[in-house]
Design an enzyme around this catalytic site. Structure first.
Site, PDB file in Angstrom:
ATOM      1  N   LYS A 170       0.738  -1.519   0.007  1.00  0.00           N
ATOM      2  CA  LYS A 170       0.013  -0.038   0.000  1.00  0.00           C
ATOM      3  C   LYS A 170       0.744   1.219   0.049  1.00  0.00           C
ATOM      4  CE  LYS A 170      -4.494  -1.817   1.643  1.00  0.00           C
ATOM      5  NZ  LYS A 170      -5.382  -1.884   2.656  1.00  0.00           N
ATOM      6  N   ARG A 212      -3.317  -9.890   5.462  1.00  0.00           N
ATOM      7  CA  ARG A 212      -3.959  -9.742   3.832  1.00  0.00           C
ATOM      8  C   ARG A 212      -2.748  -9.371   3.051  1.00  0.00           C
ATOM      9  NH1 ARG A 212      -6.001  -6.395   0.179  1.00  0.00           N
ATOM     10  NH2 ARG A 212      -7.705  -7.118  -1.306  1.00  0.00           N
TER      11      ARG A 212
HETATM   12  C1  8Y4 Z   1      -1.172  -1.405  -3.912  1.00  0.00           C
HETATM   13  C2  8Y4 Z   1      -1.772  -2.827  -3.688  1.00  0.00           C
HETATM   14  C3  8Y4 Z   1      -1.571  -0.405  -3.534  1.00  0.00           C
HETATM   15  C4  8Y4 Z   1      -2.940  -2.724  -3.127  1.00  0.00           C
HETATM   16  C5  8Y4 Z   1      -2.999  -0.564  -3.203  1.00  0.00           C
HETATM   17  C6  8Y4 Z   1      -3.678  -1.625  -2.726  1.00  0.00           C
HETATM   18  C7  8Y4 Z   1      -8.241  -4.316   2.406  1.00  0.00           C
HETATM   19  C8  8Y4 Z   1      -9.191  -5.066   2.011  1.00  0.00           C
HETATM   20  C9  8Y4 Z   1      -8.442  -4.043   0.139  1.00  0.00           C
HETATM   21  C10 8Y4 Z   1      -7.723  -4.104   3.583  1.00  0.00           C
HETATM   22  C11 8Y4 Z   1      -9.606  -5.840   4.124  1.00  0.00           C
HETATM   23  C12 8Y4 Z   1      -5.357  -2.596  -1.734  1.00  0.00           C
HETATM   24  C13 8Y4 Z   1     -10.397  -5.549  -0.299  1.00  0.00           C
HETATM   25  C14 8Y4 Z   1      -6.975  -2.096  -1.366  1.00  0.00           C
HETATM   26  N1  8Y4 Z   1      -7.784  -3.592   1.401  1.00  0.00           N
HETATM   27  N2  8Y4 Z   1      -9.933  -6.024   2.671  1.00  0.00           N
HETATM   28  N3  8Y4 Z   1      -9.223  -4.769   0.619  1.00  0.00           N
HETATM   29  N4  8Y4 Z   1      -8.444  -5.035   4.380  1.00  0.00           N
HETATM   30  N5  8Y4 Z   1     -10.186  -6.427   5.013  1.00  0.00           N
HETATM   31  N6  8Y4 Z   1      -4.799  -1.617  -2.151  1.00  0.00           N
HETATM   32  O1  8Y4 Z   1      -6.978  -3.425   4.414  1.00  0.00           O
HETATM   33  O2  8Y4 Z   1      -5.300  -3.740  -1.380  1.00  0.00           O
HETATM   34  S1  8Y4 Z   1      -8.266  -3.525  -1.589  1.00  0.00           S
END
Ligand code: 8Y4
Length: 283
Positions: A228, A262
């Site tokens: 992130k 996750r």
């Molecule tokens: C790079 C990779 C930059 C991924 C941003 C991202 C969460 C979640 C997401 C979380 C739970 C993401 C579906 C966002 N984040 N579910 N989901 N907790 N429970 N962004 O933190 O991965 S999606």
């Protein structure tokens, strides 16, 4: 390592989730921006291969999402979201010994995913969509409630908190009460601070530092920080260069008692968890 805030195994459909040690949840995206779109079967088979690799690497859960929650992502209809995830859930349920988590806010998707073999509902909107509380209750599945304010498209527009941890906690308590009123008892709930959702960089760091406070809610914690922007902001790396930063936060989250991580990089994260466990188990 045995967690200080340990819980009995959580029934997730036909499987039990061990909550005495930190578990790794592998992320499987089936949105077109993240996955090959060479036809329906290609998508299904690519997803199965990716899920299988994550299981072999030690993931005990696979999180499957068909709606992108990235800021600025196109909203998708329930039909399209279901079309994306249904065949993937079905094939993973048939082929792999893993708990399927369905990343959705859509009531119809919750119900159908449960029927197809999902074991957990992961809703970044904490069942606030019309009909979601009723749908989730009908599945009988456990639910992960995550903190967010507003919608993914607008959530990063000037988020403000007097005390981010206290306000995240207050939100989660309110959602736990709404669940209880809908017949979803607290023993079915997991809680998540929602890193990157309606929070500035400083909010994310402060929330991470003080996340132990959320153990006061007496429910297992799920932490999602893999790749992130809070890592990108500190290290100055694009998404592809955030592995070591992600592993540093994974290690810290384990030490802070997180029950589920996750992540994108399952093998590397499982090494981190096992190494900490070995030291904690020593005399
Ligand atoms: C790079 C990779 C930059 C991924 C941003 C991202 C969460 C979640 C997401 C979380 C739970 C993401 C579906 C966002 N984040 N579910 N989901 N907790 N429970 N962004 O933190 O991965 S999606």
């Amino acid at each position: 390592m045995t967690l200080k805030h340990s819980f009995s195994p959580l029934p997730c459909g036909g499987r039990a989730l061990d909550l005495t040690r930190t578990q790794v949840m592998g992320i499987l995206n089936v949105t077109p921006d993240s996955f090959s779109d060479g036809g329906r079967f290609t998508r299904r088979d690519d997803a199965l291969r990716h899920a299988e690799a994550m299981c072999r690497a030690g993931a005990t859960l696979i999180d499957i999402g068909g709606e992108s929650t990235r800021p600025g992502a196109q909203p998708v209809g329930a039909e399209q979201e279901l079309e994306r995830v249904a065949s993937v859930i079905e094939v993973i349920a048939a082929e792999l010994d893993v708990i399927i988590s369905v990343d959705t806010s859509t009531p119809a998707v919750m119900v159908e995913a449960g029927r197809l073999g999902a074991g957990l509902i992961n809703d970044v909107r904490s069942l606030q969509r019309e009909g979601a509380l009723v749908a989730a209750a009908a599945t009988g599945l456990p639910v992960c409630l995550m903190h967010m304010r507003g919608e993914p498209t607008t959530m990063q527009q000037n988020p403000q908190y007097a005390d981010v941890v206290a306000e995240v906690e207050g939100f989660l308590v309110e959602r736990m009460q709404k669940c209880a009123a809908a017949g979803i008892t607290s023993d079915k709930l997991l809680l998540d601070p929602g890193f990157g959702f309606a929070k500035t960089h400083e909010h994310n760091l402060s929330l991470f530092k003080r996340m132990e406070l959320l153990h006061g809610l007496k429910r297992p914690l799920l932490v999602g920080v893999s790749r992130k922007s809070m890592i990108g902001r500190v290290l100055g790396h694009e998404v592809g260069g955030r592995l070591y930063g992600s592993l540093a936060l994974a290690a810290l989250a384990v030490v802070k008692g997180a029950h589920i991580l996750r992540v994108h990089d399952v093998a590397e994260t499982v090494d981190v968890v096992r190494m900490i466990a070995a030291v904690e188990a020593a005399e």
